[in-house]
Design a protein around this motif. Structure first.
Motif, PDB file in Angstrom:
ATOM      1  N   LEU A  16       0.833  -1.214   0.000  1.00 40.17           N
ATOM      2  CA  LEU A  16       0.000   0.000   0.000  1.00 40.17           C
ATOM      3  C   LEU A  16       0.864   1.258   0.000  1.00 40.17           C
ATOM      4  O   LEU A  16       1.803   1.377   0.791  1.00 40.17           O
ATOM      5  N   THR A  17       0.561   2.160  -0.897  1.00 35.14           N
ATOM      6  CA  THR A  17       1.169   3.490  -0.850  1.00 35.14           C
ATOM      7  C   THR A  17       0.073   4.510  -1.127  1.00 35.14           C
ATOM      8  O   THR A  17      -0.994   4.151  -1.627  1.00 35.14           O
ATOM      9  N   GLY A  18       0.340   5.764  -0.824  1.00 32.41           N
ATOM     10  CA  GLY A  18      -0.688   6.778  -1.025  1.00 32.41           C
ATOM     11  C   GLY A  18      -0.113   8.089  -1.506  1.00 32.41           C
ATOM     12  O   GLY A  18       1.078   8.359  -1.328  1.00 32.41           O
ATOM     13  N   ASP A  19      -0.953   8.878  -2.151  1.00 38.85           N
ATOM     14  CA  ASP A  19      -0.569  10.228  -2.558  1.00 38.85           C
ATOM     15  C   ASP A  19      -1.701  11.172  -2.224  1.00 38.85           C
ATOM     16  O   ASP A  19      -2.860  10.868  -2.478  1.00 38.85           O
ATOM     17  N   ARG A  20      -1.365  12.325  -1.699  1.00 36.22           N
ATOM     18  CA  ARG A  20      -2.384  13.367  -1.496  1.00 36.22           C
ATOM     19  C   ARG A  20      -2.598  14.087  -2.815  1.00 36.22           C
ATOM     20  O   ARG A  20      -1.634  14.612  -3.379  1.00 36.22           O
ATOM     21  N   LEU A  50      -3.409   4.514  -3.090  1.00 43.48           N
ATOM     22  CA  LEU A  50      -4.492   5.272  -2.480  1.00 43.48           C
ATOM     23  C   LEU A  50      -4.400   6.747  -2.866  1.00 43.48           C
ATOM     24  O   LEU A  50      -3.396   7.403  -2.602  1.00 43.48           O
ATOM     25  N   ALA A  52      -5.353   9.884  -1.705  1.00 47.38           N
ATOM     26  CA  ALA A  52      -5.802  10.216  -0.343  1.00 47.38           C
ATOM     27  C   ALA A  52      -6.434  11.605  -0.303  1.00 47.38           C
ATOM     28  O   ALA A  52      -5.875  12.552   0.255  1.00 47.38           O
ATOM     29  N   GLN A  55      -7.377  12.726   3.299  1.00 46.49           N
ATOM     30  CA  GLN A  55      -6.195  13.212   4.019  1.00 46.49           C
ATOM     31  C   GLN A  55      -5.774  14.588   3.501  1.00 46.49           C
ATOM     32  O   GLN A  55      -5.386  15.456   4.279  1.00 46.49           O
ATOM     33  N   TYR A 141      -4.751  12.765  11.327  1.00 48.29           N
ATOM     34  CA  TYR A 141      -4.595  12.027  10.074  1.00 48.29           C
ATOM     35  C   TYR A 141      -3.688  10.796  10.184  1.00 48.29           C
ATOM     36  O   TYR A 141      -3.891   9.815   9.462  1.00 48.29           O
ATOM     37  N   GLN A 145      -4.494   7.215   8.657  1.00 51.12           N
ATOM     38  CA  GLN A 145      -3.541   6.469   7.839  1.00 51.12           C
ATOM     39  C   GLN A 145      -3.374   5.035   8.356  1.00 51.12           C
ATOM     40  O   GLN A 145      -3.189   4.103   7.573  1.00 51.12           O
ATOM     41  N   ASP A 148      -6.124   3.258   6.846  1.00 48.79           N
ATOM     42  CA  ASP A 148      -5.801   2.899   5.462  1.00 48.79           C
ATOM     43  C   ASP A 148      -4.993   1.598   5.419  1.00 48.79           C
ATOM     44  O   ASP A 148      -5.307   0.663   4.682  1.00 48.79           O
ATOM     45  N   ILE A 149      -3.939   1.577   6.225  1.00 48.42           N
ATOM     46  CA  ILE A 149      -2.995   0.458   6.147  1.00 48.42           C
ATOM     47  C   ILE A 149      -3.657  -0.841   6.609  1.00 48.42           C
ATOM     48  O   ILE A 149      -3.603  -1.868   5.929  1.00 48.42           O
ATOM     49  N   VAL A 157       4.444  -1.506   3.431  1.00 47.19           N
ATOM     50  CA  VAL A 157       4.183  -0.107   3.123  1.00 47.19           C
ATOM     51  C   VAL A 157       5.511   0.579   2.797  1.00 47.19           C
ATOM     52  O   VAL A 157       6.290   0.896   3.693  1.00 47.19           O
ATOM     53  N   GLN A 163       7.663   9.170   6.916  1.00 45.92           N
ATOM     54  CA  GLN A 163       6.430   8.433   7.196  1.00 45.92           C
ATOM     55  C   GLN A 163       6.619   7.353   8.269  1.00 45.92           C
ATOM     56  O   GLN A 163       5.652   6.700   8.673  1.00 45.92           O
TER      57      GLN A 163
HETATM   58  N1  TRP Z   1       0.722  10.459   4.042  1.00 43.90           N
HETATM   59  C1  TRP Z   1       1.060  10.033   2.730  1.00 43.90           C
HETATM   60  C2  TRP Z   1       1.723  11.214   2.006  1.00 43.90           C
HETATM   61  O1  TRP Z   1       1.802  12.292   2.527  1.00 43.90           O
HETATM   62  C3  TRP Z   1      -0.128   9.578   1.912  1.00 43.90           C
HETATM   63  C4  TRP Z   1      -0.866   8.403   2.486  1.00 43.90           C
HETATM   64  C5  TRP Z   1      -2.154   8.374   2.882  1.00 43.90           C
HETATM   65  C6  TRP Z   1      -0.343   7.096   2.726  1.00 43.90           C
HETATM   66  N2  TRP Z   1      -2.491   7.141   3.356  1.00 43.90           N
HETATM   67  C7  TRP Z   1      -1.412   6.344   3.265  1.00 43.90           C
HETATM   68  C8  TRP Z   1       0.898   6.497   2.545  1.00 43.90           C
HETATM   69  C9  TRP Z   1      -1.244   5.015   3.643  1.00 43.90           C
HETATM   70  C10 TRP Z   1       1.057   5.167   2.913  1.00 43.90           C
HETATM   71  C11 TRP Z   1      -0.010   4.440   3.473  1.00 43.90           C
HETATM   72  O2  TRP Z   1       2.163  11.066   0.895  1.00 43.90           O
END
Ligand code: TRP
Length: 341
Positions: A16-20, A50, A52, A55, A141, A145, A148-149, A157, A163
Motif C-alpha cells: 500500500l502506498t498513497g498520494d495526497r 491510495l 488520499a 487526508q 490524520y 492512515q 488505510d494500512i 508499506v 512516514q
Molecule cells: N501520508 C502520505 C503522504 O503524505 C499519503 C498516504 C495516505 C499514505 N495514506 C497512506 C501512505 C497510507 C502510505 C499508506 O504522501
C-alpha cells in the motif's frame, strides 16, 4: 530503468502506498516512489495506490476544489508511467467510507498527547504555522492512515523516512486492537524504507507542489528546458576551469537519479569535480535525459487525458474492488468494540 528499485516484496504481499491529490505528480515522486511501484506491480498480486483526498482535506479545507480537481490528475500520472489495474488498484479514499468508521474506532485507543508527539505532524504543523488552530482532522490524520494500512490488509508499506512515525503508530494501534480482541484481527504491516535519496527541487529546497520548484511528469519540453536552466548548481563554480562541487548540486542530483548511461555519468562527474566542465554542458546533458524520459510518459498521459470520464470510471471500478476488504476488516473491528454488526 536504473539503480533504485531494489525493493523486494514477496508475491503474496499486499503493498500500500498513497498520494495526497494536491497537484500533479513530479519527478521527485517518480524517483522516490513511482519507479518502485512499477517494479512492485510486476511482483505482487495486489498493490493499492491510495488517492488520499480525505487526508489532503485535513490541511486544504480552505481550497477543496484543488483536491477535487487533482484526483484525476494523479490517476492520469499513474497511468502515464505505466501503473494500471488489476495489479495496481487506484483507490479513491473518500469513496471508501468504511475507512472513516475504522478511524473513529481507532481514535478511542490513541491519546491526544500521543498525536502531538508525532515528529512528522509536528514538523508539518510548524511549516504551516498552525498553533492552537490546527484542524483536529490534521492532528488525527496519522490515525486515519493507520485505518488505510490495516483496512486494506496491507503487509508492506514502502515509505520515505518522514512516514516512519506513521507506521509506528499504526503498529501500536494494531497491537492494541489485537490485544483487546485476544485474536489477530488486524494484520501487521512492515515498513519498507526507500533507499533513494530525496530528489531536491530545482532551487535546492525540498521539491514540493506548493513551492512550485518541481518538474511535473506532464511538463512540456520547453518547461523541462526552462526548469533545468534555472537549476541551482555550485555557486563557487564560476569559470569552466574551476573545480565543481557535486554535493548540493541539483543538476547532478537529477543526473544521478535519471541518467541511464551510468559510465558516461561517472566520467562527467569526475571531470566536473576536477575542473574544465561548464554548468551549461551538464545542464544540456540533463535536458536531453529528461526530455527522453518524459516524452513517452507525456504521450501516454495525453492519450488517457482525452477521456477523463473513462479514467474516473477506472478509478471507481478498482475502488469498489478494494473496498470489499475494508468492509470486511471494518466488520471485525466493530465486533471488537462490541458494536452490532
Ligand atoms: N501520508 C502520505 C503522504 O503524505 C499519503 C498516504 C495516505 C499514505 N495514506 C497512506 C501512505 C497510507 C502510505 C499508506 O504522501
Amino acid at each position: 530503468m536504473n539503480t533504485h528499485a531494489q525493493i523486494a516484496p514477496n508475491a503474496d504481499d499486499v503493498v500500500l502506498t498513497g498520494d495526497r491529490p494536491t497537484g500533479p505528480l513530479h519527478l521527485g515522486h517518480y524517483a522516490g516512489s513511482l519507479m518502485t511501484r512499477l517494479v512492485t506491480q510486476e511482483r505482487v498480486a495486489r498493490q493499492v495506490l491510495l488517492i488520499a483526498d480525505m487526508q489532503a482535506l485535513t490541511d486544504n479545507a480552505d481550497d477543496p476544489g484543488k483536491v477535487a480537481r487533482n484526483v484525476v490528475e494523479v490517476a492520469l500520472d499513474y497511468l502515464a508511467v505505466g501503473l494500471e489495474p488489476p495489479r495496481s488498484l487506484f483507490v479513491l479514499q473518500s469513496a471508501v467510507p468504511e475507512l472513516c468508521e475504522l478511524t473513529m474506532l481507532y481514535l478511542n485507543v490513541v491519546t491526544v498527547s500521543r498525536l502531538e508527539r508525532n515528529p512528522t505532524t509536528r514538523a508539518e504543523i510548524a511549516l504551516r504555522g498552525f498553533v492552537r488552530d490546527i484542524p483536529a482532522g490534521f492532528l488525527c490524520y496519522p490515525v486515519a492512515q493507520a485505518a488505510d494500512i490495516t483496512g486494506f490488509d496491507a503487509t508492506l508499506v514502502p515509505v520515505g523516512e518522514d512516514q516512519l512515525p506513521m507506521l509506528e503508530l499504526c503498529t501500536e494501534i494494531e497491537q492494541l486492537v489485537n490485544r483487546a480482541a485476544g485474536a489477530p484481527v488486524l494484520r501487521s504491516a512492515r515498513a519498507m524504507l526507500s533507499s533513494t535519496p530525496r530528489l531536491p527541487g530545482v532551487d535546492g529546497r525540498k521539491a514540493s507542489k506548493s513551492l512550485g520548484n518541481a518538474i511535473a511528469l506532464g511538463a512540456s519540453n520547453d518547461e523541462i528546458r526552462a526548469r533545468v536552466r534555472s537549476m541551482f548548481t555550485d555557486p563557487d563554480h564560476l569559470r569552466v576551469e574551476d573545480p565543481g562541487k557535486i554535493e548540493g548540486n541539483v543538476v547532478f542530483a537529477y543526473l544521478h537519479a535519471f541518467d541511464p548511461d551510468r559510465d558516461a555519468l561517472a566520467t562527467l562527474t569526475e571531470r566536473y569535480q576536477r575542473g574544465g566542465v561548464g554548468d551549461m554542458t551538464v545542464k544540456h546533458r540533463l535536458e536531453d535525459v529528461l526530455v527522453a524520459l518524459l516524452e513517452p510518459i507525456r504521450a501516454r498521459r495525453d492519450h488517457f487525458e482525452a477521456d477523463r470520464g473513462e479514467v474516473m470510471r477506472l478509478v471507481a471500478a478498482s475502488t469498489e474492488q478494494a473496498r470489499a476488504t475494508v468492509a470486511d476488516v471494518n466488520r471485525r473491528v466493530r465486533a471488537v468494540f462490541g458494536l452490532a454488526v
